[in-house]
Design a protein around this motif. Structure first.
Motif, PDB file in Angstrom:
ATOM      1  N   LEU A 195       1.158  -1.378   0.111  1.00  0.00           N
ATOM      2  CA  LEU A 195       0.100  -0.025  -0.192  1.00  0.00           C
ATOM      3  C   LEU A 195       0.884   0.840  -0.284  1.00  0.00           C
ATOM      4  O   LEU A 195       1.693   1.124   0.916  1.00  0.00           O
ATOM      5  N   ALA A 196       1.093   1.980  -0.762  1.00  0.00           N
ATOM      6  CA  ALA A 196       1.638   2.928  -1.332  1.00  0.00           C
ATOM      7  C   ALA A 196       0.983   4.803  -1.241  1.00  0.00           C
ATOM      8  O   ALA A 196      -0.281   4.620  -1.611  1.00  0.00           O
ATOM      9  N   ASN A 197       1.720   5.172  -0.318  1.00  0.00           N
ATOM     10  CA  ASN A 197       1.279   6.706  -0.473  1.00  0.00           C
ATOM     11  C   ASN A 197       1.692   7.323  -1.202  1.00  0.00           C
ATOM     12  O   ASN A 197       1.758   8.939  -1.526  1.00  0.00           O
ATOM     13  N   ASP A 198       2.240   6.891  -2.378  1.00  0.00           N
ATOM     14  CA  ASP A 198       3.238   8.100  -3.250  1.00  0.00           C
ATOM     15  C   ASP A 198       2.705   7.356  -5.309  1.00  0.00           C
ATOM     16  O   ASP A 198       3.554   6.932  -5.292  1.00  0.00           O
ATOM     17  N   ILE A 199       2.100   6.964  -4.926  1.00  0.00           N
ATOM     18  CA  ILE A 199       1.790   6.372  -5.821  1.00  0.00           C
ATOM     19  C   ILE A 199       2.064   7.199  -7.587  1.00  0.00           C
ATOM     20  O   ILE A 199       2.047   6.423  -8.257  1.00  0.00           O
ATOM     21  N   ASP A 200       1.205   8.805  -7.086  1.00  0.00           N
ATOM     22  CA  ASP A 200       1.904   8.961  -8.817  1.00  0.00           C
ATOM     23  C   ASP A 200       3.187   8.946  -8.531  1.00  0.00           C
ATOM     24  O   ASP A 200       3.253   9.544 -10.196  1.00  0.00           O
ATOM     25  N   ARG A 201       4.103   8.963  -7.740  1.00  0.00           N
ATOM     26  CA  ARG A 201       5.617   9.296  -8.522  1.00  0.00           C
ATOM     27  C   ARG A 201       6.265   7.951  -8.860  1.00  0.00           C
ATOM     28  O   ARG A 201       6.443   7.993 -10.093  1.00  0.00           O
ATOM     29  N   ARG A 202       5.224   6.913  -8.483  1.00  0.00           N
ATOM     30  CA  ARG A 202       5.527   5.795  -9.526  1.00  0.00           C
ATOM     31  C   ARG A 202       4.631   5.372 -10.386  1.00  0.00           C
ATOM     32  O   ARG A 202       5.719   5.420 -11.200  1.00  0.00           O
ATOM     33  N   ILE A 203       3.120   6.188 -10.902  1.00  0.00           N
ATOM     34  CA  ILE A 203       3.397   6.320 -12.193  1.00  0.00           C
ATOM     35  C   ILE A 203       4.216   7.442 -13.108  1.00  0.00           C
ATOM     36  O   ILE A 203       4.017   6.897 -13.917  1.00  0.00           O
ATOM     37  N   TYR A 204       4.353   8.133 -12.491  1.00  0.00           N
ATOM     38  CA  TYR A 204       4.994   8.931 -13.134  1.00  0.00           C
ATOM     39  C   TYR A 204       7.046   8.066 -13.447  1.00  0.00           C
ATOM     40  O   TYR A 204       7.048   8.355 -15.432  1.00  0.00           O
ATOM     41  N   ARG A 205       7.438   7.723 -12.579  1.00  0.00           N
ATOM     42  CA  ARG A 205       8.084   6.523 -13.035  1.00  0.00           C
ATOM     43  C   ARG A 205       8.172   5.687 -14.508  1.00  0.00           C
ATOM     44  O   ARG A 205       8.962   5.501 -15.294  1.00  0.00           O
ATOM     45  N   LYS A 206       7.216   5.022 -14.044  1.00  0.00           N
ATOM     46  CA  LYS A 206       6.721   4.044 -15.153  1.00  0.00           C
ATOM     47  C   LYS A 206       6.412   4.382 -16.716  1.00  0.00           C
ATOM     48  O   LYS A 206       7.558   4.762 -17.037  1.00  0.00           O
ATOM     49  N   LEU A 207       5.920   5.732 -16.229  1.00  0.00           N
ATOM     50  CA  LEU A 207       5.999   5.775 -17.347  1.00  0.00           C
ATOM     51  C   LEU A 207       7.015   7.001 -18.446  1.00  0.00           C
ATOM     52  O   LEU A 207       7.474   6.640 -19.498  1.00  0.00           O
ATOM     53  N   LEU A 208       8.366   7.453 -17.286  1.00  0.00           N
ATOM     54  CA  LEU A 208       9.557   7.534 -18.012  1.00  0.00           C
ATOM     55  C   LEU A 208       9.706   5.959 -18.756  1.00  0.00           C
ATOM     56  O   LEU A 208      10.610   6.668 -19.935  1.00  0.00           O
ATOM     57  N   VAL A 209      10.020   5.059 -17.918  1.00  0.00           N
ATOM     58  CA  VAL A 209      10.516   4.049 -18.266  1.00  0.00           C
ATOM     59  C   VAL A 209       9.814   3.392 -19.971  1.00  0.00           C
ATOM     60  O   VAL A 209      10.408   2.848 -20.519  1.00  0.00           O
ATOM     61  N   ASN A 210       8.911   2.923 -19.570  1.00  0.00           N
ATOM     62  CA  ASN A 210       8.113   2.772 -20.774  1.00  0.00           C
ATOM     63  C   ASN A 210       8.125   4.204 -21.776  1.00  0.00           C
ATOM     64  O   ASN A 210       7.603   3.262 -23.999  1.00  0.00           O
ATOM     65  N   SER A 211       8.454   4.741 -21.658  1.00  0.00           N
ATOM     66  CA  SER A 211       8.102   6.140 -23.280  1.00  0.00           C
ATOM     67  C   SER A 211       9.385   5.750 -23.827  1.00  0.00           C
ATOM     68  O   SER A 211      10.032   5.807 -24.335  1.00  0.00           O
ATOM     69  N   VAL A 212      10.780   4.843 -22.545  1.00  0.00           N
ATOM     70  CA  VAL A 212      11.723   4.794 -23.142  1.00  0.00           C
ATOM     71  C   VAL A 212      11.917   3.957 -24.240  1.00  0.00           C
ATOM     72  O   VAL A 212      12.295   3.198 -25.196  1.00  0.00           O
ATOM     73  N   ILE A 213      11.523   2.693 -23.377  1.00  0.00           N
ATOM     74  CA  ILE A 213      11.538   0.997 -23.781  1.00  0.00           C
ATOM     75  C   ILE A 213      10.535   0.839 -24.973  1.00  0.00           C
ATOM     76  O   ILE A 213      11.223   0.163 -25.936  1.00  0.00           O
ATOM     77  N   ASN A 214       9.080   0.940 -24.614  1.00  0.00           N
ATOM     78  CA  ASN A 214       8.428   0.607 -25.763  1.00  0.00           C
ATOM     79  C   ASN A 214       9.237   0.821 -26.984  1.00  0.00           C
ATOM     80  O   ASN A 214       8.160   0.047 -27.743  1.00  0.00           O
ATOM     81  N   PRO A 215       8.699   1.923 -26.862  1.00  0.00           N
ATOM     82  CA  PRO A 215       8.111   2.263 -28.444  1.00  0.00           C
ATOM     83  C   PRO A 215       9.331   2.330 -29.521  1.00  0.00           C
ATOM     84  O   PRO A 215       9.191   1.764 -31.220  1.00  0.00           O
TER      85      PRO A 215
END
Length: 325
Positions: A195-215
């Protein structure tokens, strides 16, 4: 505690199968009646990366049905949690067909279930806020690796962690309803859930990772680990990341100093994995590029800056498939 899972894809089968095998009361809602019928007769088999049987939810240990039947079934027997397991591009439609029918008309409830969104990218929570006003909405970020083998079987390609928390300030009030019961049930099913109280930070982190790797995996038609195979590929990855970080800076979004090292480690840890975007390209399906690199572009537009490399990624990935209007 009834748990409704929306979507019979890789995550839906993985989480639904392990939860049902652990004794949770599970209903799994599928896009097609055909998959629902197969699940009802065969159950769910979860394979490990080597092909062995990791877990099984036998037929009859859970309910499987087509999404169209969700609202009627929920009204007859309300559930406590709804886990949205669809891809980003299908989330709004699936939500309208399920929870959306409860939130309107005679099916409205004074005690709506908690809704947990497992989607990649950014922007879907705002749409769900409008569709489900006043409902407790949570976001989930997971590093579990899963690949659907067929309608009833999924390969658990790699264990990870699942973080749950209210996304954005508007949902912080729901933290008083802290979903420990759901986290504990996920842990009982064998997931590393937090259970995380910093989920926004984790969402933005995953967005960075996916925006580099996936395309880039989609464009070069390579598994994740092959992005590290040459200096040219690494340079392109770095350029995409630096542009995204400039957008984050302009938007006032914090990022971690070691994010580049984190991205490289994701490539190493998932070296043999095929990204979901590459899988969609190979299958001729619509990708999530608009919700990943497109989300970076959206943040840039809001901040009054440009993200031309990410704009290029969107155009190139979309150009891989040509559909008739």
């Amino acid at each position: 505690m009834m748990i409704d899972l929306i979507g019979g894809g890789s995550l839906g089968l993985l989480y639904g199968g392990k939860l049902a095998a652990a004794g949770a009361d599970v209903r799994l809602w599928c896009r097609t009646p055909e998959q629902a019928a197969k699940l009802a007769s065969r159950g769910i088999t979860i394979r490990d990366a080597d092909g062995g049987t990791e877990s099984q939810a036998k037929a009859g240990s859970f309910f499987a049905g087509p999404l169209e039947g969700f609202a009627e079934a929920w009204t007859a027997r309300p559930g406590r949690w709804i886990l949205l397991m669809t891809k980003q591009k299908d989330t709004e439609e699936a939500s309208r067909m399920s929870a959306g029918r409860l939130a309107s008309g005679k099916r409205a409830t004074d005690h709506p279930p908690g809704v947990v969104c497992f989607q990649n990218g950014y922007g879907h929570m705002e749409k769900l806020e409008k569709l489900l006003p006043g409902w407790p909405l949570y976001a989930a970020v997971t590093t579990e690796g899963a690949k659907r083998a067929d309608a009833c079987e999924v390969v658990h390609a790699g264990a990870g962690t699942t973080w749950l928390g209210p996304a954005g300030r508007e949902h912080a009030r729901h933290m008083e309803e802290r979903p420990e019961e759901l986290v504990q049930m996920l842990q009982k099913a064998g997931f590393s859930a937090v259970l995380a109280n910093d989920i926004d930070r984790r969402i933005y982190r995953k967005l960075l990772v996916n925006s580099v790797i996936n395309p880039l995996t989609a464009l070069w038609n390579v598994p994740n680990g092959e992005l590290l195979a040459s200096s040219e590929r690494l340079r392109t990855m770095s350029m995409l990341l630096q542009e995204a970080l400039a957008v984050y800076d302009a938007s006032g979004i914090a990022w971690e100093e070691d994010i580049w090292d984190q991205i490289l480690e994701v490539c190493r840890a998932t070296a043999g994995n095929i990204s979901s975007m590459l899988k969609d390209v190979r299958n001729g399906a619509e990708t999530e590029i608009d919700w990943i690199n497109g989300a970076v572009i959206g943040l840039a537009n809001q901040a009054g800056v440009r993200a031309p490399l990410h704009e290029l990624m969107v155009g190139l990935v979309k150009g891989l498939s040509i559909r008739e209007e």
